[in-house]
Design an enzyme around this catalytic site. Structure first.
Site, PDB file in Angstrom:
ATOM      1  CB  SER A  81      -0.885   0.009   1.259  1.00 55.52           C
ATOM      2  OG  SER A  81      -1.549   1.234   1.385  1.00 55.52           O
ATOM      3  CE1 TYR A 114      -3.513  -2.501   5.383  1.00 59.51           C
ATOM      4  CE2 TYR A 114      -2.903  -0.236   4.862  1.00 59.51           C
ATOM      5  CZ  TYR A 114      -3.356  -1.476   4.458  1.00 59.51           C
ATOM      6  OH  TYR A 114      -3.668  -1.706   3.144  1.00 59.51           O
TER       7      TYR A 114
END
Length: 194
Positions: A81, A114
């Site tokens: 990401s 994350y």
């Protein structure tokens, strides 16, 4: 075949079961992730976001590395990401701090966990490529696109609102034309965490 990335024994069992099938593995896609989860430890004693988003994939690739090498040409695709850019793994002295990867509850922030896991994905993919590309196995880390709608944010209401507001301006996987691959047999391993 099911693989629960929140349980390292499940990852090992999955790899053994796959190897028992004696199939080639030309493409391994490491795509499972969770985001904005409340803090919890897995049965392995690790923070769940780190284990599911990174460590489970890392272990799976390690367990299947010999199959990938025998299947060459092969590739590993690690879905990361852009959020990896918003963190690092260094302490105040500039040294890698492994404690940041599985923090205690009082130091946990879900988005930061994350982001760190996704940074680990990229570092892992780069090193994997360096080690395995001479053996015909490539590795790439990819960003799936800005805010493609998924339910990854379902645990945090604020992220759900942000995704909902951005949705009209993002790509829809339903509207995209599917890619077709002709004359090639690929064994793809899709992983999910339930």
């Amino acid at each position: 075949m099911m693989c629960d990335l929140a349980r390292l024994c499940s990852v090992r069992e999955f790899a053994q079961s796959f190897k028992a099938k004696k199939l080639p593995l030309h493409i391994l896609v490491c795509n499972a992730a969770v985001c904005t989860q409340p803090w919890r430890l897995t049965e392995d004693g690790l923070e769940s976001t780190f284990q599911i988003c990174h460590l489970g994939h890392f272990l799976l690739v390690q367990c299947l590395q010999d199959v990938l090498r025998r299947s060459a040409p092969a590739r590993v695709v690690v879905v990361s990401s852009e959020s990896h850019r918003f963190t690092d793994l260094l302490d105040s002295c500039g040294k890698v701090d492994l404690a940041l990867l599985s923090p205690p509850k009082k130091e946990y922030w879900s988005m930061l966990a994350y982001n760190r896991a996704k940074l680990c994905n990229i570092l892992f993919s780069n090193e994997l490529h360096r080690r395995l590309s001479p053996h015909g196995v490539t590795s790439n880390a990819v960003h799936p696109g800005n805010m493609i709608y998924t339910s990854i944010h379902r645990s945090w209401w604020l992220m759900t609102v942000l995704f909902m507001m951005a949705r009209p301006f993002t790509k829809s996987m339903v509207r995209e034309k599917p890619n077709t691959i002709a004359h090639t047999t690929l064994y793809s391993l899709c992983l999910s965490n339930h």
